[in-house]
Structure formats: C-alpha cells, structure tokens
Design a protein around this motif. Sequence first.
Motif, PDB file in Angstrom:
ATOM      1  N   LYS A  85       0.464  -1.193   0.298  1.00 51.43           N
ATOM      2  CA  LYS A  85       0.204  -0.153   0.140  1.00 51.43           C
ATOM      3  C   LYS A  85       0.573   1.315   0.547  1.00 51.43           C
ATOM      4  O   LYS A  85       0.180   2.538  -1.093  1.00 51.43           O
ATOM      5  CB  LYS A  85      -0.706   0.449   1.151  1.00 51.43           C
ATOM      6  N   ALA A  86       1.897   1.254   0.796  1.00 50.28           N
ATOM      7  CA  ALA A  86       2.752   2.182   1.399  1.00 50.28           C
ATOM      8  C   ALA A  86       3.781   3.011  -0.344  1.00 50.28           C
ATOM      9  O   ALA A  86       3.205   3.865  -0.680  1.00 50.28           O
ATOM     10  CB  ALA A  86       3.650   2.399   1.946  1.00 50.28           C
ATOM     11  N   ALA A  87       3.809   1.453  -0.917  1.00 54.35           N
ATOM     12  CA  ALA A  87       5.035   1.996  -2.317  1.00 54.35           C
ATOM     13  C   ALA A  87       4.898   2.669  -3.225  1.00 54.35           C
ATOM     14  O   ALA A  87       4.270   3.302  -3.986  1.00 54.35           O
ATOM     15  CB  ALA A  87       5.609   0.851  -2.280  1.00 54.35           C
ATOM     16  N   SER A  88       2.483   1.576  -3.773  1.00 53.79           N
ATOM     17  CA  SER A  88       2.099   2.172  -4.293  1.00 53.79           C
ATOM     18  C   SER A  88       1.662   3.190  -3.850  1.00 53.79           C
ATOM     19  O   SER A  88       1.648   4.492  -4.954  1.00 53.79           O
ATOM     20  CB  SER A  88       1.253   1.607  -4.780  1.00 53.79           C
ATOM     21  N   ALA A  89       1.520   3.841  -2.875  1.00 52.76           N
ATOM     22  CA  ALA A  89       1.107   5.492  -2.911  1.00 52.76           C
ATOM     23  C   ALA A  89       2.317   6.522  -3.136  1.00 52.76           C
ATOM     24  O   ALA A  89       2.015   7.158  -3.902  1.00 52.76           O
ATOM     25  CB  ALA A  89       0.348   5.624  -1.421  1.00 52.76           C
ATOM     26  N   VAL A  90       3.043   6.217  -2.547  1.00 50.56           N
ATOM     27  CA  VAL A  90       4.456   7.123  -3.334  1.00 50.56           C
ATOM     28  C   VAL A  90       4.751   7.328  -4.319  1.00 50.56           C
ATOM     29  O   VAL A  90       3.938   8.149  -5.465  1.00 50.56           O
ATOM     30  CB  VAL A  90       5.528   6.367  -2.131  1.00 50.56           C
ATOM     31  N   ALA A 121      14.328   3.217  -4.762  1.00 50.59           N
ATOM     32  CA  ALA A 121      13.947   4.254  -5.691  1.00 50.59           C
ATOM     33  C   ALA A 121      14.223   3.256  -7.102  1.00 50.59           C
ATOM     34  O   ALA A 121      13.713   3.743  -8.296  1.00 50.59           O
ATOM     35  CB  ALA A 121      15.587   5.163  -5.939  1.00 50.59           C
ATOM     36  N   GLU A 122      15.203   3.033  -7.787  1.00 51.84           N
ATOM     37  CA  GLU A 122      15.309   2.253  -8.931  1.00 51.84           C
ATOM     38  C   GLU A 122      13.795   0.910  -8.884  1.00 51.84           C
ATOM     39  O   GLU A 122      13.254   1.684 -10.207  1.00 51.84           O
ATOM     40  CB  GLU A 122      16.121   0.525  -8.534  1.00 51.84           C
ATOM     41  N   TRP A 123      12.819   1.164  -8.248  1.00 49.56           N
ATOM     42  CA  TRP A 123      11.473   0.541  -8.292  1.00 49.56           C
ATOM     43  C   TRP A 123      10.529   1.838  -8.657  1.00 49.56           C
ATOM     44  O   TRP A 123       9.576   1.766  -9.540  1.00 49.56           O
ATOM     45  CB  TRP A 123      10.832  -0.357  -6.746  1.00 49.56           C
TER      46      TRP A 123
END
Length: 153
Positions: A85-90, A121-123
């Motif tokens: 959830k957090a990664a996709s929100a960022v 960052a790469e993702w």
Amino acid sequence: MANFKIVPYERHHGDEMVEFGLNHKLMDIDASYTETRIDTKVFGLSFTLLADNNPILAGGIIPLWDGVAEGWVMASKGVHNYKIKAASAVKRRLDYLCKNNEVWRLQTAVKEEFITGVRFAEWLGLKNEGLMTRYGPDQTNYYRMAKIYEFHR
C-alpha cells in the motif's frame, strides 16, 4: 484492516515518525540532524500517508527550478506492516506531482549503504547517476538517482 488516508504533509508528521522509529537504522542517523532533514512542507507538493491516523510515510517534491525537483520520502517502521500500500501510494503520488507540475527531472539522494532505499528508488523508476562522495551531513556517501519524465506539450 487499516483505514488509509493521504493528507498534506506537516512537520509534526515527520517528528512523530522519527519518535516512533524510522524504517531502517541508517535513517535514524540522518533524522538526528533535525536542522537539515529534507522533509519539507511545500504547499500542494508534499503528503503524508496515514494508517489509522498514524503517519507511516511522507514524501514530496521540492522544486529547484523550472522542470527539476528534488524528491524525498520518509517512512516509519510502521510502514513494514503496509509495504505494498505504501509503495504504490508513493509511486502514484510522486508521478502525479511531477506530471501535474511539469517536472521532467525528479532527482534524489540515497545513502550508499541503504540497499533497500536504492532498490525502492529503482522500483520507482529512478536511475543511479553516480556516487556522491561525502555528501551526507555525517560525510557518508550517497547515490544521485533521477527519473526523467517525457511530456507531450
């Protein structure tokens, strides 16, 4: 299931995350330099992800000049419970901010030893542009990473 909400970033969100504990011990060192923390409230360009009204992640962009911005992300150890959830929100929010503000170059600095941060960052689509020797407030090395956006005008 947690209740998630994105709100405008406030400095106390960062302070709360630091007090709770950041997502990696390497970040605790950086956060101890309170006067140089990069978590900057810029109206309309910074945000916080809340989980049950607790800040677990914040980020944003700081315009350097037309078309170029410095990106920043800060996360508490609570983010580990909501990684996807957090990664996709960022990712969604940073892309949205860059496209809507015609930022064609988003850059950031990632501590050399923070392998998870480099991978994240790469993702997000940032490319490693090189090592900045003794860049950090504690004279540690950082990678300069950047993402180039293509706009159709």
